[in-house]
Write a protein that holds these residues in place. Structure first.
Motif, PDB file in Angstrom:
ATOM      1  N   ALA A  68       0.836  -1.207   0.000  1.00  0.00           N
ATOM      2  CA  ALA A  68       0.000   0.000   0.000  1.00  0.00           C
ATOM      3  C   ALA A  68       0.871   1.258   0.000  1.00  0.00           C
ATOM      4  CB  ALA A  68      -0.927   0.000   1.216  1.00  0.00           C
ATOM      5  N   PHE A  69       1.967   1.243   0.737  1.00  0.00           N
ATOM      6  CA  PHE A  69       2.847   2.415   0.785  1.00  0.00           C
ATOM      7  C   PHE A  69       3.466   2.685  -0.582  1.00  0.00           C
ATOM      8  CE2 PHE A  69       7.106   4.231   1.341  1.00  0.00           C
ATOM      9  CZ  PHE A  69       6.739   5.479   1.797  1.00  0.00           C
ATOM     10  N   VAL A  70       4.013   1.659  -1.215  1.00  0.00           N
ATOM     11  CA  VAL A  70       4.635   1.836  -2.530  1.00  0.00           C
ATOM     12  C   VAL A  70       3.610   2.332  -3.540  1.00  0.00           C
ATOM     13  CG1 VAL A  70       5.741   0.612  -4.449  1.00  0.00           C
ATOM     14  CG2 VAL A  70       6.511   0.212  -2.113  1.00  0.00           C
ATOM     15  N   LEU A  71       2.416   1.741  -3.529  1.00  0.00           N
ATOM     16  CA  LEU A  71       1.371   2.184  -4.453  1.00  0.00           C
ATOM     17  C   LEU A  71       0.950   3.624  -4.164  1.00  0.00           C
ATOM     18  CD1 LEU A  71      -0.806  -1.041  -4.719  1.00  0.00           C
ATOM     19  CD2 LEU A  71       0.771  -0.112  -6.422  1.00  0.00           C
ATOM     20  N   SER A  72       0.929   4.005  -2.886  1.00  0.00           N
ATOM     21  CA  SER A  72       0.525   5.371  -2.534  1.00  0.00           C
ATOM     22  C   SER A  72       1.512   6.408  -3.063  1.00  0.00           C
ATOM     23  CB  SER A  72       0.349   5.521  -1.027  1.00  0.00           C
ATOM     24  OG  SER A  72       1.601   5.640  -0.370  1.00  0.00           O
ATOM     25  N   LEU A  73       2.765   6.014  -3.234  1.00  0.00           N
ATOM     26  CA  LEU A  73       3.754   6.951  -3.773  1.00  0.00           C
ATOM     27  C   LEU A  73       3.404   7.358  -5.196  1.00  0.00           C
ATOM     28  CD1 LEU A  73       7.072   5.387  -2.435  1.00  0.00           C
ATOM     29  CD2 LEU A  73       5.867   7.397  -1.560  1.00  0.00           C
ATOM     30  N   GLY A  74       2.787   6.463  -5.948  1.00  0.00           N
ATOM     31  CA  GLY A  74       2.355   6.794  -7.306  1.00  0.00           C
ATOM     32  C   GLY A  74       0.955   7.359  -7.356  1.00  0.00           C
ATOM     33  N   VAL A  75       0.067   6.786  -6.565  1.00  0.00           N
ATOM     34  CA  VAL A  75      -1.332   7.196  -6.595  1.00  0.00           C
ATOM     35  C   VAL A  75      -1.543   8.547  -5.913  1.00  0.00           C
ATOM     36  CG1 VAL A  75      -3.654   6.574  -5.768  1.00  0.00           C
ATOM     37  CG2 VAL A  75      -2.171   4.831  -6.762  1.00  0.00           C
ATOM     38  N   GLY A  76      -0.782   8.828  -4.863  1.00  0.00           N
ATOM     39  CA  GLY A  76      -0.944  10.087  -4.129  1.00  0.00           C
ATOM     40  C   GLY A  76      -0.791  11.314  -5.017  1.00  0.00           C
ATOM     41  N   PRO A  77       0.334  11.448  -5.732  1.00  0.00           N
ATOM     42  CA  PRO A  77       0.482  12.612  -6.611  1.00  0.00           C
ATOM     43  C   PRO A  77      -0.593  12.676  -7.698  1.00  0.00           C
ATOM     44  CG  PRO A  77       2.615  11.586  -6.225  1.00  0.00           C
ATOM     45  CD  PRO A  77       1.567  10.678  -5.643  1.00  0.00           C
ATOM     46  N   LEU A  78      -0.975  11.536  -8.231  1.00  0.00           N
ATOM     47  CA  LEU A  78      -2.033  11.507  -9.238  1.00  0.00           C
ATOM     48  C   LEU A  78      -3.348  12.004  -8.641  1.00  0.00           C
ATOM     49  CD1 LEU A  78      -3.191  10.750 -12.018  1.00  0.00           C
ATOM     50  CD2 LEU A  78      -3.471   8.416 -11.141  1.00  0.00           C
TER      51      LEU A  78
END
Length: 85
Positions: free
Chosen positions: A53-63
C-alpha cells in the motif's frame, strides 16, 4: 498550502498503514468471522499489505492531488458556484 516532501511521505506512511490495517481487518473478519486464529491471520495480512500500500501510494498520491486540483478548477470556473457538489 504546500507541504514538505518529508511531511507528504510521512503522511503516506500513516495513511497506507491505517488503510491496510482497516482493509485487512475487514477482509479477514468477513470470511473468517472472529474464529480462533483470525487475529494472527489478520496481522499477517496487514504486515504483507502495508508495504505494498505504501509503494502504491507513492504513485497514486500525486495523481490523486493532480485530479483533485483539476476537479477544483472545474468547479470554481466562472459561472459555476459548485452548489451541485
Amino acid at each position: 498550502m504546500t507541504q514538505s516532501k518529508a511531511t507528504l511521505i510521512t503522511a503516506q506512511v500513516f495513511i497506507s498503514g491505517l488503510m491496510a490495517f482497516l482493509m485487512t481487518l475487514i477482509f479477514t473478519a468477513i470470511p473468517m468471522g472472529f474464529a480462533p486464529g483470525w487475529v494472527g491471520e489478520w496481522l499477517l495480512r496487514w504486515v504483507t499489505a502495508w508495504p505494498i500500500a505504501f509503494v502504491l501510494s507513492l504513485g497514486v498520491g500525486p495523481l490523486a492531488f493532480r485530479l483533485a486540483a483539476l476537479a477544483m478548477r472545474f468547479v470554481q470556473r466562472p459561472g459555476r458556484d459548485g452548489a451541485g457538489l
